[in-house]
Enzyme design. Structure first.
Site, mmCIF file in Angstrom:
data_model
loop_
_atom_site.group_PDB
_atom_site.id
_atom_site.type_symbol
_atom_site.label_atom_id
_atom_site.label_comp_id
_atom_site.label_asym_id
_atom_site.label_seq_id
_atom_site.Cartn_x
_atom_site.Cartn_y
_atom_site.Cartn_z
ATOM 1 C CE LYS A 29 -3.082 2.836 2.659
ATOM 2 N NZ LYS A 29 -3.371 3.274 4.042
ATOM 3 C CB THR B 116 -8.085 6.126 13.780
ATOM 4 O OG1 THR B 116 -6.756 6.287 13.279
ATOM 5 C CG2 THR B 116 -8.264 6.999 15.012
ATOM 6 N N GLY C 259 -10.457 8.368 7.398
ATOM 7 C CA GLY C 259 -11.555 9.264 7.734
ATOM 8 C C GLY C 259 -12.814 8.610 8.246
ATOM 9 N N GLY D 194 -7.396 9.742 10.432
ATOM 10 C CA GLY D 194 -7.611 9.841 11.866
ATOM 11 C C GLY D 194 -8.661 10.838 12.304
#
Length: 265
Positions: free
Chosen positions: A107, A217, A195, A168
């Site tokens: 990634k 997160t 997000g 985050g």
């Protein structure tokens, strides 16, 4: 058109096919045991690892994340988090390939600055092209710009990963119209990355037609990460089913849910 059902609807990345469309990270957990429990509860089959921040064999004296996330059970997705230029991202991918015995799925993320954590598109395009030419299978983090998403696909990235909102932030999808545009014009998997804050955000991404959702997160910073991992698994499944089912059209007026002709009285 014959619609698929979720039992036969598989998610393909490179040459592998997966049942789960939820991808998860390994950072921000209180400890390695909590990370293991949350990842297992999520049902994810692809787990992303920040090579610059996580020990997967670089330090023989420290706990190795691969002890709890076995490559035999999960697809490990090394990422270049913490890289702010193309060259460092390329070197990080090369290190990952060496540590993981020739593993070529990565990634790519090249960040512009430490405040916004937005992708640096110029550096991302350069690094993506170099890595593809070096026979890496590149899944790439980018903005929600449909033009850039298509360019990354044309370079040869095997999946494009537009952000929903800043990394985050937990703000959810801020521009669903761009995400839908990217999905409708893509011939590679589109995975919302960054997000997501709660389960409804994941469902919305899937209802827009995205092939998957990657998050860290949203699970790790929940008050109960294991329970949130379970919620995210269900949300991704529900959103995908809703997309496959085809939602009713939106109307600007009411429509009775039962016939109004032939009433008894």
């Amino acid at each position: 058109m014959v619609m698929k059902n979720c039992d036969t609807d598989k998610f393909k990345i490179a040459d592998s096919v997966y049942s789960s469309r939820l991808l998860v990270g390994t950072g921000k957990y209180k400890n390695i045991q909590e990370a293991e429990s949350a990842i297992n509860e999520s049902g994810a089959e692809i787990v992303t690892v920040a090579i610059r921040r996580t020990n997967i064999g670089q330090d023989k004296t420290e706990p190795n994340l691969l002890d709890i996330i076995s490559p035999e059970k999960f697809t490990i997705l090394p990422n270049t988090a913490g890289c702010y230029d193309a060259d460092s991202a390329i070197r990080t991918c090369q290190l990952a390939r060496e540590l993981l015995d020739g593993h070529d799925l990565v990634k790519l993320e090249v960040l512009a600055d430490k405040k916004t954590l937005f992708p640096d598109i110029t550096q991302t395009l350069y690094a993506a092209e170099k890595l593809v030419n070096d026979n890496f299978k590149v899944m790439v983090y980018t903005t929600d710009d449909p033009v850039i998403a298509k360019r990354l696909e044309e370079i040869g990235c095997i999946a494009v990963m537009p952000l929903a909102a800043p990394i985050g932030s937990g703000l959810g999808i801020q521009n669903p119209y761009n995400i839908r545009n990217i999905v409708e014009n893509a011939s590679v998997p589109i995975i919302v990355d960054a997000g997501v804050g709660t389960s409804s955000d994941a469902s919305i991404a899937m209802e827009l037609g995205c092939d998957g959702v990657l998050m860290n997160t949203a699970i790790a910073e929940a008050k109960n990460p294991i329970l949130m991992a379970s919620a995210m698994k269900k949300a991704v499944q529900a959103g995908r089913e809703a997309f496959l089912a085809g939602r009713m059209p939106k109307r600007a007026y009411a429509s009775a849910s039962s016939p109004i002709d032939g009433q008894f009285f």
